[in-house]
Enzyme design. Sequence first.
Site, PDB file in Angstrom:
ATOM      1  N   CYS A  69       0.791  -1.145  -0.099  1.00 36.37           N
ATOM      2  CA  CYS A  69      -0.121  -0.019   0.049  1.00 36.37           C
ATOM      3  C   CYS A  69       0.921   1.357   0.102  1.00 36.37           C
ATOM      4  O   CYS A  69       1.490   1.473   0.962  1.00 36.37           O
ATOM      5  CB  CYS A  69      -0.936  -0.329   1.050  1.00 36.37           C
ATOM      6  SG  CYS A  69      -1.430   1.481   1.948  1.00 36.37           S
ATOM      7  N   CYS A  72       0.351   3.950   2.737  1.00 35.88           N
ATOM      8  CA  CYS A  72       0.988   3.250   4.030  1.00 35.88           C
ATOM      9  C   CYS A  72       2.540   3.992   4.122  1.00 35.88           C
ATOM     10  O   CYS A  72       2.927   4.092   5.190  1.00 35.88           O
ATOM     11  CB  CYS A  72       0.729   1.947   4.273  1.00 35.88           C
ATOM     12  SG  CYS A  72      -0.686   1.293   4.018  1.00 35.88           S
TER      13      CYS A  72
END
Length: 143
Positions: A69, A72
């Site tokens: 991700c 993230c």
Amino acid sequence: MTDSLFITCSQCGAKNRLPASKLSDAPNCGKCKQSIFSHSVIELDDSNFQRFIQNNDMPIVVDFWASWCGPCQHFAPVFQQTSTLFLDKVRFVKVNTEQAQQTAAMYGIRSIPSLLVFKNGKELTRQAGAMDQSNFTRWLSQF
Ligand SMILES: [Zn+2]
């Protein structure tokens, strides 16, 4: 009892009982003798997540993240930096949802990153998506 708190050591996971007034003096763990807050961000998985959130009287913010991700990765340094500002007020926990699949499923984590705040084992609120540092700090200040 508002003047003493249970806090789980970030080194060895032992449960410590501390007077609230001691939190800001870098307290040491009764078991391993290291500083309880030596790691401002703690990584947890399915084996220790429940125990940690049940055994802390401080609010806990949990970053549910995944290695694939992009947001993230950008949020990780914000989370780390912000944790040092809240050292004796909020515990910061990261959960890798690829490894801690049970925990992620238990809380119905559908978007990554998701930020959840717990107090005494109960979820208080959640926020889907990363924040910048000023928004994150403001968001946390309410706890
Ligand atoms: Zn310890």
